[in-house]
Design a protein around this motif. Structure first.
Motif, PDB file in Angstrom:
ATOM      1  N   ASN A 135      57.914   2.913   9.851  1.00 15.18           N
ATOM      2  CA  ASN A 135      56.748   3.432   9.128  1.00 15.18           C
ATOM      3  C   ASN A 135      56.725   3.000   7.666  1.00 15.18           C
ATOM      4  O   ASN A 135      56.678   3.831   6.762  1.00 15.18           O
ATOM      5  CB  ASN A 135      56.655   4.952   9.260  1.00 15.18           C
TER       6      ASN A 135
ATOM      7  N   ASP B 286      52.108   7.391  15.720  1.00 17.61           N
ATOM      8  CA  ASP B 286      51.165   6.657  16.567  1.00 17.61           C
ATOM      9  C   ASP B 286      50.177   7.649  17.179  1.00 17.61           C
ATOM     10  O   ASP B 286      50.154   7.871  18.388  1.00 17.61           O
ATOM     11  CB  ASP B 286      51.956   5.929  17.666  1.00 17.61           C
TER      12      ASP B 286
ATOM     13  N   ARG C 152      58.121   6.426  16.155  1.00 19.64           N
ATOM     14  CA  ARG C 152      56.777   5.901  16.405  1.00 19.64           C
ATOM     15  C   ARG C 152      55.845   6.972  16.917  1.00 19.64           C
ATOM     16  O   ARG C 152      54.681   7.039  16.533  1.00 19.64           O
ATOM     17  CB  ARG C 152      56.846   4.743  17.397  1.00 19.64           C
TER      18      ARG C 152
END
Lengths: 354, 450
Positions: free
Chosen positions: B406, B320, B316
Motif C-alpha cells: 500500500n 482492495d 491487500r
C-alpha cells in the motif's frame, strides 16, 4: 457513455440526449402494451447494499419494460460487516454474465470502485452512493422540471430544451444528500440557476466552489419566486448524534425550513414542488404542500421509470463497443433514428472524478 | 574477520568529497589516507566508489507500525525492519497498537528482542500511554521504561489521548525517566466516522470530513498542558498549516514541544481522494496544497523537528475495497528519504546536513536513542547511510522489502537511492540490496534481486 456514476459525467448535449430519450420512453408507457423488446437477452443486476424499495422497483420496472432479465441482489451491509466483499460480489456477477449493474451502496465512491477496479466488464449505474451522487434521481428531476416549465402544446415534454433561465431552490439537508449534489451539477449543466437553502449545520464545509448560491433563509429565497422548489428529505439515519444533532428540534426545523401551505402560497402560480421521497410529512413538507396541485412528487416517480429506461437503453444498446450488443430487433421505431447520434453525443464525458 | 569498508570520494553530509573507513563497528578514519588505517589485508577491505554520493548518519524513524505481534499478515518485525534498512534506517520506533498492545514490559521486551534477532535496524518499542489504548488508565509506563527495551517514547498512536486529565498525568509521570508523550492529535468527537480532510474535495465527493481543527485543538491544548507541568511533548504526524502556527507559537514561548511530519503530508494532497482509491486513505488525512506548503516551510525553518514515516502496512484485502471499508495508512520506510530529497533538497529548501538533522539527529534526540544520530566523526558508531542523489527510480510496491503493497507513490519516479546502510559497521544494505543472511531460511523467500 460507458457507465453512469455521476451527473458530472454528462455534458449538456449528453444530458439532453438522456432526457429526450426518456421522453420517447415515456411516450411508449402510455400504450396498453408497455413492454419493448430492446434489451431482450441482456441481464441487469440490481445490487442493493442499502435498503431502497422505491429506487430498486423503479430500476426493475425500467429493465423489465425493456425486456431485460433482471436479478435483484440485496446485500445489505455486506462488505463493512465483513461478509462477502464488494470485490467478490462483483466477480460473481461478472461470472454470471451481468451486462449492467445498478448499484446502491452506503459508501461514497463504491460505484466508482466497481466500475474502475477491473472486477467487472458490466456497465455500472450509480443508484445512490453514500453522500455522493444519485444521477438518475437528478435526471428524473430535470425531466420533470423540463416537462412542466418548458413544455408546450406541440412539444409537451420540452424535447431538445435545456433549463436555461429557470431558478431552482434546493431546500434542506444538503450535507447528507446525494440528491442535492447530483442536482446541483446537472441543473448547472442544463443552464438553470440553483439556490441551496439549509441551516448552516446541514451545508458541507467546502460548499463554496459549487455552482450554486447558498442561503440560510427559506422565506427570502421563496420571495425571489423560484420556478421549482425541491424539498430534500431530512436524513435522520445518516445524521451523527454528536453534539445533540444538527438542529435544535424538529419543530424548529419545520418552522424555519419546512414547506407548508403559507409558504406555498407565496410562490408564483407556475412554480412546482418536488421531493425525491420518501417524505417526512410534517417535517420538511406539510401534507398541504405535498398534496397540493403544484406538487409533482407522484409524477416524479413515473418519470423515474422512463429516465431509467433511457439510461439502461443508452448504456446497453447505444454503443457498439461490446460485441453482440446490437439492439434487439423490434426496438421502438422512434429510438432507432436517434441511437447513432446518441453514441456520439454521450462519449464526451467530463472526467471530473477521474 | 569482520568486513571493513572504505567509502571513496564520499561527501559526508553533502560536503567536500573525502574517504571514510568503516571498521570495528566505528567510523575508523576520515580523510584521503583513511584507507591506510585499515588493519585488514587489502583483499578484505571492500572499497566502494562513492563518487557523487552523500553520507548521512543512519536514519532514525520515530514512528512506524511493524504490526508484530498480531498482524503478521501485513508486516513482521523482520520484514518491516528489512524495509527500514532498505530505506536507509538504522533505528526505528515500533508503535504500540499491536495485538496484544505494547502496554506492558513483557510485550515491549518481546518486540525489542524480535528486532534484535532480525538485526536489520535497532528496534525501539513505543509504550502505550493507556492500558489497551483505551484512554482510561495509565499503562505501567515505569515498568516499560525500566525493561530491557528501555522505552522512552509513549504513545496511544492510532488513537488520541483525548482525556485532558489522563494527558496531563502522562506528561507529568514520564518526567521520572526522561520520557516523552507522542500525541496522535485527533479530537474524537469532531472526527466520528471521518474519512478524509474536510474541505472542497470532501464536499464534492461525499466523504465524511476530518476537519483541521480536530488536530489543531488538541495540539493547542497539549502544548499548554506541557507548559503547565513542564514536560516534553511530541506531536505526531502534524498535517495542517494551523498546526504549524501553533507549534511555532509554542516554541516561541519556550515550551518543550517537538513535532513531526510524514513524507506523504509533504507531497500528497486531498485531491488524490477523487478516484476513491483507498491507498490514499490515511490518518490524519492528506490535506490541501496550502497545508503541504506550510509543513514544508515549517520543516525547513525548524518549527517541525523531524520527518517520521508513520509506515502503516496493510494487507491487500484491507485496501482492495470501497473507501469507507478500507483501513487507514500507507507504507513509507523505503520512500521517505527520496520524498524528502524531492520536496526539500532538490527544491533548495534544505541541505543534506538539514536532512541528517530531521531524519537522524533530532529523532534520536527526541527518542533518547543512544549511538544513533551522531556526527560523522572518527570514533563514532558506524551507523551510516550512503545515498546516491543522482539515481532515479520508479516506485514498484511489489518489489519493495515491506510485506505490504500500500504505497501511495506507486508508479511515481523519485530521486535518490540508498546504496548502502551500515548498522554498527555491518552492511545491512549493499548496492541497494538488503544483505540477507543466506543461512537464515526466513529471508530466502523474500530476497530482493537488484
Amino acid at each position: 457513455m460507458r457507465h453512469l456514476l455521476s451527473t458530472t459525467d454528462l455534458d449538456r448535449a449528453a444530458a439532453i440526449r438522456v432526457l429526450d430519450t426518456a421522453a420517447q420512453m415515456a411516450a411508449t408507457q402510455g400504450r396498453q402494451i408497455k413492454k419493448l423488446p430492446t434489451l431482450r437477452g441482456r441481464t441487469v443486476v440490481n445490487l442493493f447494499f442499502e435498503d431502497s424499495t422505491r429506487t430498486r422497483i423503479s430500476f426493475e420496472t425500467a429493465a423489465k419494460r425493456l425486456s431485460a432479465d433482471v436479478i435483484n441482489f440485496s446485500a445489505k451491509g455486506s462488505s463493512v460487516s465483513k461478509g462477502e466483499s464488494l470485490k467478490d460480489t462483483a466477480l460473481t456477477l461478472q461470472a454470471m454474465g451481468a451486462d449492467a449493474i445498478v448499484i446502491r451502496h452506503q459508501a461514497s465512491g463504491a460505484p466508482h470502485t466497481l466500475a474502475h477496479a477491473g472486477w467487472t466488464e458490466a456497465a455500472v449505474v450509480n443508484a445512490g452512493d453514500g453522500m455522493h451522487q444519485h444521477p438518475t434521481q437528478a435526471l428524473l428531476d430535470a425531466f420533470t422540471i423540463r416537462r412542466h416549465l418548458t413544455g408546450t402544446a406541440t412539444n409537451p415534454d420540452g424535447v431538445g430544451h435545456d433549463l436555461a433561465g429557470l431558478h431552482v431552490a434546493v431546500v434542506g439537508d444538503v450535507l447528507h444528500s446525494r440528491v442535492a449534489r447530483s442536482n446541483v451539477d446537472l441543473l448547472h449543466t442544463l443552464g438553470a440557476e440553483v439556490t441551496l437553502v439549509a441551516p448552516p449545520t446541514l451545508l458541507p464545509v467546502g460548499v463554496g466552489p459549487w455552482p450554486a448560491a447558498v442561503s440560510y433563509r427559506l422565506d427570502d429565497v421563496l420571495a425571489q419566486g423560484p420556478d421549482a422548489v425541491m424539498m430534500l428529505r431530512v436524513q435522520r439515519e445518516r445524521m451523527s448524534t454528536a453534539g445533540g444533532g444538527f438542529f435544535p428540534s424538529p419543530l424548529e426545523y419545520t418552522r424555519l425550513y419546512g414547506l407548508d401551505a403559507r409558504r406555498l402560497a407565496t410562490l408564483p402560480d407556475h412554480s412546482i414542488v418536488l421531493h425525491p421521497g420518501p417524505m417526512n410529512r410534517g417535517l420538511e413538507i406539510s401534507a398541504d404542500a405535498a398534496d397540493s396541485p403544484r406538487a409533482v412528487i407522484v409524477e416524479q416517480v413515473a418519470n423515474g421509470v422512463a429516465v431509467r429506461m433511457a439510461v439502461l437503453y443508452l448504456l446497453l444498446s447505444g454503443d457498439g463497443d461490446t460485441p453482440g450488443a446490437a439492439p434487439a430487433t423490434g426496438a421502438v421505431p422512434a429510438l432507432t433514428s436517434t441511437s447513432t447520434p446518441a453514441t456520439a453525443a454521450t462519449t464526451t464525458t467530463a472526467g471530473a472524478t477521474a | 574477520m569482520t568486513a571493513q569498508y572504505l567509502l571513496k570520494d564520499v561527501r559526508p553530509l553533502g560536503g567536500e568529497p573525502t574517504d571514510v573507513l568503516v571498521a570495528g563497528g566505528l567510523v575508523a578514519a576520515i580523510g584521503p589516507d583513511a584507507g591506510d588505517a585499515s588493519e585488514n589485508a587489502p583483499d578484505d577491505l571492500e572499497v566502494i566508489d562513492a563518487t557523487g554520493m552523500v553520507l548521512l548518519p543512519g536514519l532514525v524513524d520515530l514512528h512506524t507500525h511493524l504490526r508484530e505481534p498480531g498482524r503478521e499478515d501485513a508486516e513482521t518485525i523482520a520484514s518491516g525492519t528489512r524495509a527500514g534498512a532498505a530505506g536507509g534506517f538504522t533505528a526505528v520506533h515500533a508503535m504500540a497498537n499491536t495485538t496484544p498492545t505494547q502496554d506492558t514490559a513483557g510485550v515491549v521486551e518481546q518486540v525489542w528482542r524480535l528486532g534484535a534477532q532480525a538485526g536489520w535496524t535497532d528496534v525501539h518499542p513505543v509504550g502505550a500511554v493507556s492500558v489497551g489504548l483505551a484512554g482510561e488508565h495509565l499503562a505501567e509506563l515505569g515498568a516499560m521504561a525500566d525493561s530491557a527495551a528501555r522505552v522512552r517514547v509513549f504513545s496511544d498512536d492510532g488513537k488520541c489521548v483525548h482525556d485532558p486529565v489522563l494527558m496531563r498525568r502522562a506528561l507529568e509521570y514520564v518526567k521520572a525517566f526522561d520520557g516523552v508523550i507522542a500525541q496522535h492529535a485527533q479530537e474524537p468527537r469532531l472526527t466520528q466516522g471521518a474519512q478524509m480532510h474536510e474541505g472542497v474535495v470532501s464536499a464534492e465527493i461525499g466523504l465524511a470530513g476530518w476537519p483541521a481543527v480536530a488536530e489543531e485543538a488538541i495540539i493547542a491544548r497539549d502544548v499548554l498542558l506541557a507548559e503547565h507541568v513542564g514536560s516534553r511533548l511530541h506531536v505526531c504526524h502534524l498535517s495542517t498549516a494551523g498546526s504549524v502556527e501553533i507549534i511555532r507559537w509554542a516554541k516561541s514561548r519556550g515550551i518543550a514541544v517537538t513535532a513531526e511530519v510524514t513524507p506523504h503530508h509533504l507531497v500528497l494532497t486531498d485531491e488524490e481522494a477523487r478516484g476513491y482509491d483507498p491507498v490514499f486513505k490515511v490518518n490524519p488525512p492528506l490535506r490541501t496544497q496550502a497545508d503541504v506548503d506550510a509543513v514544508r516551510e515549517g520543516l525547513a525553518d525548524g518549527t517541525i523537528d523531524i520527518v517520521a514515516t508513520d509506515h502503516a502496512p496493510h494487507t491487500r484485502e484491507d485496501k482492495d475495497c470501497e473507501w469507507a471499508a478500507a483501513a487507514f495508512g500507507m507504507t513509507g520506510l523505503e520512500t521517505a528519504l527520496s520524498v524528502v530529497q524531492q520536496t526539500m533538497v532538490d527544491t533548495g529548501r534544505m541541505t543534506w546536513a538539514d536532512v541528517a538533522r530531521v531524519l537522524s539527529t533530532n529523532p534520536a534526540r527526541i527518542g533518547r536513542v543512544e549511538g544513533h544520530g551522531r556526527p560523522i566523526a572518527v570514533g563514532e558508531p558506524a551507523n551510516l547511510v550512503l545515498v546516491d542523489p543522482d539515481q532515479r527510480r520508479v516506485v514498484e510496491p511489489a518489489r519493495q522489502a515491506t510485506a505490504s503493497t500500500n504505497s501511495p507513490l506507486r508508479g511515481r519516479e523519485l530521486p535518490g537511492a540508498v546504496v548502502a546502510t551500515f548498522l554498527r559497521g555491518r552492511a545491512t544494505v549493499l548496492d541497494g540490496v538488503p544483505q540477507d543472511d543466506p543461512a537464515d531460511p526466513r529471508y530466502a523467500a523474500g530476497r530482493v534481486t537488484p
